[in-house]
Design a protein around this motif. Structure first.
Motif, mmCIF file in Angstrom:
data_model
loop_
_atom_site.group_PDB
_atom_site.id
_atom_site.type_symbol
_atom_site.label_atom_id
_atom_site.label_comp_id
_atom_site.label_asym_id
_atom_site.label_seq_id
_atom_site.Cartn_x
_atom_site.Cartn_y
_atom_site.Cartn_z
ATOM 1 N N SER A 170 0.825 -1.210 0.000
ATOM 2 C CA SER A 170 0.000 0.000 0.000
ATOM 3 C C SER A 170 0.859 1.261 0.000
ATOM 4 O O SER A 170 0.398 2.350 -0.335
ATOM 5 C CB SER A 170 -0.916 0.012 1.236
ATOM 6 N N THR A 201 5.576 1.624 4.312
ATOM 7 C CA THR A 201 6.938 1.957 4.746
ATOM 8 C C THR A 201 7.388 3.292 4.150
ATOM 9 O O THR A 201 7.956 4.139 4.847
ATOM 10 C CB THR A 201 7.906 0.815 4.361
ATOM 11 N N THR A 202 7.095 3.479 2.871
ATOM 12 C CA THR A 202 7.432 4.757 2.227
ATOM 13 C C THR A 202 6.742 5.909 2.955
ATOM 14 O O THR A 202 7.350 6.948 3.222
ATOM 15 C CB THR A 202 6.947 4.738 0.753
ATOM 16 N N LYS A 204 8.172 9.213 4.766
ATOM 17 C CA LYS A 204 7.764 10.548 4.294
ATOM 18 C C LYS A 204 7.214 11.387 5.448
ATOM 19 O O LYS A 204 7.519 12.571 5.575
ATOM 20 C CB LYS A 204 6.639 10.421 3.262
ATOM 21 N N ARG A 216 9.611 -10.039 7.198
ATOM 22 C CA ARG A 216 10.305 -9.610 5.976
ATOM 23 C C ARG A 216 11.510 -8.742 6.325
ATOM 24 O O ARG A 216 11.398 -7.521 6.431
ATOM 25 C CB ARG A 216 9.342 -8.812 5.079
ATOM 26 N N GLN A 254 14.658 -1.777 4.481
ATOM 27 C CA GLN A 254 14.139 -0.666 3.657
ATOM 28 C C GLN A 254 13.927 0.587 4.520
ATOM 29 O O GLN A 254 14.315 1.696 4.154
ATOM 30 C CB GLN A 254 12.801 -1.087 3.021
ATOM 31 N N THR A 281 -2.486 6.749 -0.662
ATOM 32 C CA THR A 281 -1.285 6.845 -1.497
ATOM 33 C C THR A 281 -1.648 6.762 -2.980
ATOM 34 O O THR A 281 -2.783 6.464 -3.335
ATOM 35 C CB THR A 281 -0.303 5.697 -1.184
ATOM 36 N N ASP A 305 -1.112 10.395 -7.180
ATOM 37 C CA ASP A 305 -0.509 10.946 -8.390
ATOM 38 C C ASP A 305 -0.872 10.104 -9.611
ATOM 39 O O ASP A 305 -0.660 10.514 -10.738
ATOM 40 C CB ASP A 305 1.025 10.973 -8.238
ATOM 41 N N GLU A 343 6.714 8.712 -5.437
ATOM 42 C CA GLU A 343 7.629 7.834 -4.705
ATOM 43 C C GLU A 343 8.663 8.605 -3.898
ATOM 44 O O GLU A 343 9.273 8.084 -2.980
ATOM 45 C CB GLU A 343 8.347 6.905 -5.684
HETATM 46 P P1 GDP Z 1 4.498 -1.333 1.855
HETATM 47 O O1 GDP Z 1 4.627 -2.786 1.457
HETATM 48 O O2 GDP Z 1 3.079 -0.990 2.143
HETATM 49 O O3 GDP Z 1 5.415 -0.911 2.942
HETATM 50 O O4 GDP Z 1 4.836 -0.504 0.541
HETATM 51 P P2 GDP Z 1 6.123 0.350 0.166
HETATM 52 O O5 GDP Z 1 6.238 1.534 1.058
HETATM 53 O O6 GDP Z 1 7.300 -0.537 0.053
HETATM 54 O O7 GDP Z 1 5.676 0.918 -1.268
HETATM 55 C C1 GDP Z 1 5.444 0.077 -2.367
HETATM 56 C C2 GDP Z 1 5.758 0.864 -3.640
HETATM 57 O O8 GDP Z 1 4.832 1.936 -3.799
HETATM 58 C C3 GDP Z 1 7.133 1.515 -3.622
HETATM 59 O O9 GDP Z 1 7.715 1.365 -4.897
HETATM 60 C C4 GDP Z 1 6.828 2.987 -3.332
HETATM 61 O O10 GDP Z 1 7.815 3.851 -3.855
HETATM 62 C C5 GDP Z 1 5.496 3.157 -4.014
HETATM 63 N N1 GDP Z 1 4.682 4.272 -3.469
HETATM 64 C C6 GDP Z 1 4.374 4.527 -2.176
HETATM 65 N N2 GDP Z 1 3.604 5.623 -2.054
HETATM 66 C C7 GDP Z 1 3.415 6.093 -3.321
HETATM 67 C C8 GDP Z 1 2.687 7.216 -3.876
HETATM 68 O O11 GDP Z 1 2.038 8.024 -3.197
HETATM 69 N N3 GDP Z 1 2.734 7.350 -5.238
HETATM 70 C C9 GDP Z 1 3.422 6.470 -6.032
HETATM 71 N N4 GDP Z 1 3.398 6.679 -7.356
HETATM 72 N N5 GDP Z 1 4.094 5.423 -5.537
HETATM 73 C C10 GDP Z 1 4.105 5.230 -4.220
#
Ligand code: GDP
Length: 298
Positions: free
Chosen positions: A113, A116-117, A121, A143, A149, A250, A253, A279
């Motif tokens: 989703s 982590t990103t 942020k 993981r 990460q 998220t 964009d 991203e």
């Molecule tokens: P998690 O498994 O939920 O922790 O997901 P991650 O944080 O690893 O994000 C998965 C992918 O989605 C990564 O490649 C991020 O860069 C991308 N991502 C996260 N937020 C956004 C966003 O707002 N816009 C876009 N385009 N990509 C995003």
């Protein structure tokens, strides 16, 4: 994100404003088109229905039809109603309650989703804009790559992360994060919980256990805005099972249809606090209903 909806509504309102005088039937016809446009944007049916009903109630009075600029009046009513459906009566939906240091923020959501990103942020934002001392910890013991990460992102943005200790459970990590945040004089500590592809019993049990230990000031659910009504369903389920205080949408964009943003508050009762717009580490905005309503109406 709202391009299609925006274009459709633009067409409806263009016709209205060009018409000059408006009958109640003209308004009704226009609102029927608004309803279709909302449904095509993946707004949930009850939300679209209530939206149109509310606008109709305000727009069919003589104040609109007798006005010299009736089309503009209808647009203003739609604008105000969009704001209302986006944020309810909350004047500051993007505000976090993180006053008592160290304030725990629990980050929950499905794998992929953007959790982590978004954790990184938001940490960057709190650190740079609000001058908070932030500590981040990954609880994703399944993981190791996810834990690393967060570590890498922390270094990149200049925010501390809790050192990784192999073999700990998520609850043990949460306790250690709290201890380090207290001893280290941090204002905020963020717990990035494990995600999974689907909501399952284990995911919920683990998040609930961590919640009980951390007693978070904010529990932020990260959901993929591109998934439309699914995003709203995920939010409803997380809120029922864990309790969330706010939502981060998220991928706003992307070229999704925008329905999740419009349905979220009305269906779940929870505010959208932030939107992810890319991203990069700076691609996070506070959710501002006024601006979003403006964006939708073009
Ligand atoms: P998690 O498994 O939920 O922790 O997901 P991650 O944080 O690893 O994000 C998965 C992918 O989605 C990564 O490649 C991020 O860069 C991308 N991502 C996260 N937020 C956004 C966003 O707002 N816009 C876009 N385009 N990509 C995003």
């Amino acid at each position: 994100m709202f391009e299609n909806l925006s274009e459709r509504l633009g067409g409806v309102f263009d016709r209205l404003t060009k018409q000059g005088a408006l009958s109640e039937d003209d308004v009704k016809t226009a609102l029927r088109e608004v309803r279709v446009a909302l449904l095509e944007a993946d707004v949930s049916l009850p939300v679209a229905r209530d939206f149109v009903k509310a606008v109709q109630a305000k727009a069919t009075g003589s104040a609109v039809t007798k006005s010299v600029t009736p089309g503009q009046q209808v647009i203003k009513i739609v604008h105000d109603e969009l704001k209302h459906v986006l944020a309810g009566d909350d004047p500051e939906p993007g505000k976090l309650r993180i006053d008592n240091a160290p304030a725990p923020i629990l980050m929950v959501g499905l794998q992929g989703s953007g959790k982590t990103t978004t954790t990184a942020k938001l940490a960057k934002r709190l650190h740079e804009r609000e001058r908070k001392r932030v500590l981040m910890a990954s609880l994703d013991t399944n993981r190791p790559a996810a834990m690393e990460q967060l570590q890498v992102l922390g270094q990149q943005i200049g925010v501390d992360t809790l050192p990784i200790v192999k073999g700990e459970t998520p609850v043990q990590i949460a306790k250690r994060a709290k201890q380090q945040a207290t001893l280290g004089g941090y204002d905020v500590y963020m717990l990035d919980t494990a995600g999974r592809l689907h909501i399952d019993a284990e995911l919920i049990a683990q998040a609930a256990e961590v919640r009980d230990v951390a007693n978070p000031r904010e529990t932020l659910l990260v959901v993929d805005g591109l998934t439309g009504q699914d995003a709203v369903n995920v939010a409803t389920e997380f809120d029922d099972k864990i309790g969330v205080s706010g939502v981060v949408l998220t991928r706003m964009d992307g070229d999704g249809r925008g329905g999740a943003a419009l349905s979220m508050r009305a269906v779940t009762g929870k505010p959208i606090k932030f939107v992810g717009l890319g991203e990069k580490m700076d691609a996070l905005e506070t959710f501002e209903p006024e601006r979003i309503a403006g964006r939708i109406l073009g």
